[in-house]
Design an enzyme around this catalytic site. Structure first.
Site, PDB file in Angstrom:
ATOM      1  N   HIS A  56       0.866  -1.173   0.000  1.00 23.20           N
ATOM      2  CA  HIS A  56       0.000   0.000   0.000  1.00 23.20           C
ATOM      3  C   HIS A  56       0.907   1.229   0.000  1.00 23.20           C
ATOM      4  O   HIS A  56       1.794   1.367   0.862  1.00 23.20           O
ATOM      5  CB  HIS A  56      -0.911   0.010   1.222  1.00 23.20           C
ATOM      6  N   GLU A  59       1.832   3.520   3.153  1.00 30.04           N
ATOM      7  CA  GLU A  59       2.341   2.889   4.367  1.00 30.04           C
ATOM      8  C   GLU A  59       3.863   2.953   4.349  1.00 30.04           C
ATOM      9  O   GLU A  59       4.553   2.030   3.929  1.00 30.04           O
ATOM     10  CB  GLU A  59       1.802   1.458   4.451  1.00 30.04           C
ATOM     11  N   HIS A 149       3.438  -3.674   6.784  1.00 29.81           N
ATOM     12  CA  HIS A 149       2.404  -2.678   6.519  1.00 29.81           C
ATOM     13  C   HIS A 149       2.284  -1.723   7.700  1.00 29.81           C
ATOM     14  O   HIS A 149       2.902  -1.912   8.749  1.00 29.81           O
ATOM     15  CB  HIS A 149       1.046  -3.373   6.324  1.00 29.81           C
ATOM     16  N   GLU A 213       1.498  -5.531  10.732  1.00 29.63           N
ATOM     17  CA  GLU A 213       1.014  -4.150  10.809  1.00 29.63           C
ATOM     18  C   GLU A 213       1.796  -3.408  11.887  1.00 29.63           C
ATOM     19  O   GLU A 213       1.803  -3.801  13.049  1.00 29.63           O
ATOM     20  CB  GLU A 213      -0.482  -4.127  11.131  1.00 29.63           C
TER      21      GLU A 213
END
Length: 325
Positions: A56, A59, A149, A213
């Protein structure tokens, strides 16, 4: 703000200088596509590690972390103890400072893409799949993929990981141990694919793979890298073949209770955009409505993760998880 050269180069998918240093040190180096580099040694029995960032485009924290780790290793190439593939995912979205150009790249690692088949990101997914196949072809049994991420929303657990449940026990144990070393706060054991890059590597290449994450989205060059210190140390240890160390903290483990799929443009979440990841809901609470379909909490408690009403129709708009027994 002036970016460090290593960060700027990785964000621009320019791996030429790093590749040359490893090449000069005697490694076999390839650049199969823009922003993708593989580094292999003639030595046998090395683990094979895929490290991906920027799937993404907004990010950015992991891009900075990996840039510093990779730059340091390229100046001491003999310390690289694994075969390594580095992948900068959605290169065009990174340049644009956007999550994606046309559609979410991290839903395209599946054989049937449906409405995503003609998206601008589809050829990039194809290139990443081909490079990953080639990298793992003939690799030994120890295979890793860490797809780094950052989350859109705030989270009860600022760092957390999604681990495919199908990973073999030995690889899963090693991965969970590494996540503990990296001080990852929570782990979600995921039984099914949403078309993510890490699930693809686990399912098709036997990799101990995880979507990790790390905090929140941020502007490139303005991330607080101190929040990534434990992850950076753990990455350096993995790539240098260091012995496993004790977990900084034992991650809380969850399993998926249900997926919330967006069935139509009438889909509505029952809570607002300030709702944090891992917010707890009680049995009977409404999660979302979609025409005549009403998603409700089925267990005594379920926690919501990745609630996103803006996904395309047919895609996952959220996960509901429960604490593992």
């Amino acid at each position: 703000m002036t970016l460090p050269d290593a960060v700027r180069a990785l964000a621009e998918a320019d791996l030429g200088a790093v590749a040359q240093r490893f090449l000069d040190a005697g490694f076999a180096v390839t650049l199969p596509a823009r922003g993708i580099m593989t580094i292999k040694s003639a030595m046998a029995a090395r683990a094979s590690v895929v490290l991906s960032v920027g799937v993404h485009g907004d990010e950015t924290g992991p891009i900075e972390v990996v840039a510093h780790v990779l730059d340091a290793l390229s100046h001491a190439p003999s310390e690289l103890a694994v075969d390594l593939m580095v992948c900068v995912g959605n290169v065009d979205a990174i340049a644009a400072g956007k999550r994606f150009i046309d559609a979410d790249l991290n839903r395209m690692f599946r054989p049937v893409r449906g409405s995503l088949a003609d998206a601008a990101e589809a050829p990039r997914a194809d290139a990443m799949i081909k490079a990953t196949e080639d990298f793992f072809a003939g690799a030994g049994p120890v295979r890793w993929h860490l797809d780094l991420h950052t989350a859109i929303r705030p989270s009860v657990y600022p760092t957390f990981a999604i681990v495919p449940d199908l990973i073999a026990d030995q690889g899963k144990a090693a991965l969970v141990g590494w996540l503990g070393q990296a001080a990852i706060g929570a782990i979600i054991m995921n039984p099914s694919s949403a078309g993510t890059y890490s699930y693809y590597s686990a399912e098709h290449h036997g990799a101990a793979a995880s979507t990790v994450e790390l905090g929140r989205v941020g502007v490139l060059g303005q991330n607080d890298l101190s929040q990534f210190a434990d992850v950076q140390l753990a990455l350096e240890g993995l790539l240098r073949g260091a012995a496993a160390t004790a977990a900084k903290a034992e991650p809380h483990v969850f399993k998926v209770a249900q997926e919330v799929i967006k069935l139509s443009d009438g889909f509505q979440m029952a809570f607002d955009r300030s709702t944090q990841n891992f917010t707890a809901l009680r049995q009977g609470d409404v999660i979302a409505t979609d025409g005549e379909t009403v998603y409700t909490v089925k267990h005594a408690e379920e926690l919501v993760v990745f609630p996103n009403p803006d996904v395309r129709v047919g895609l996952r708009a959220g996960l509901m998880v429960v604490r593992a027994s």
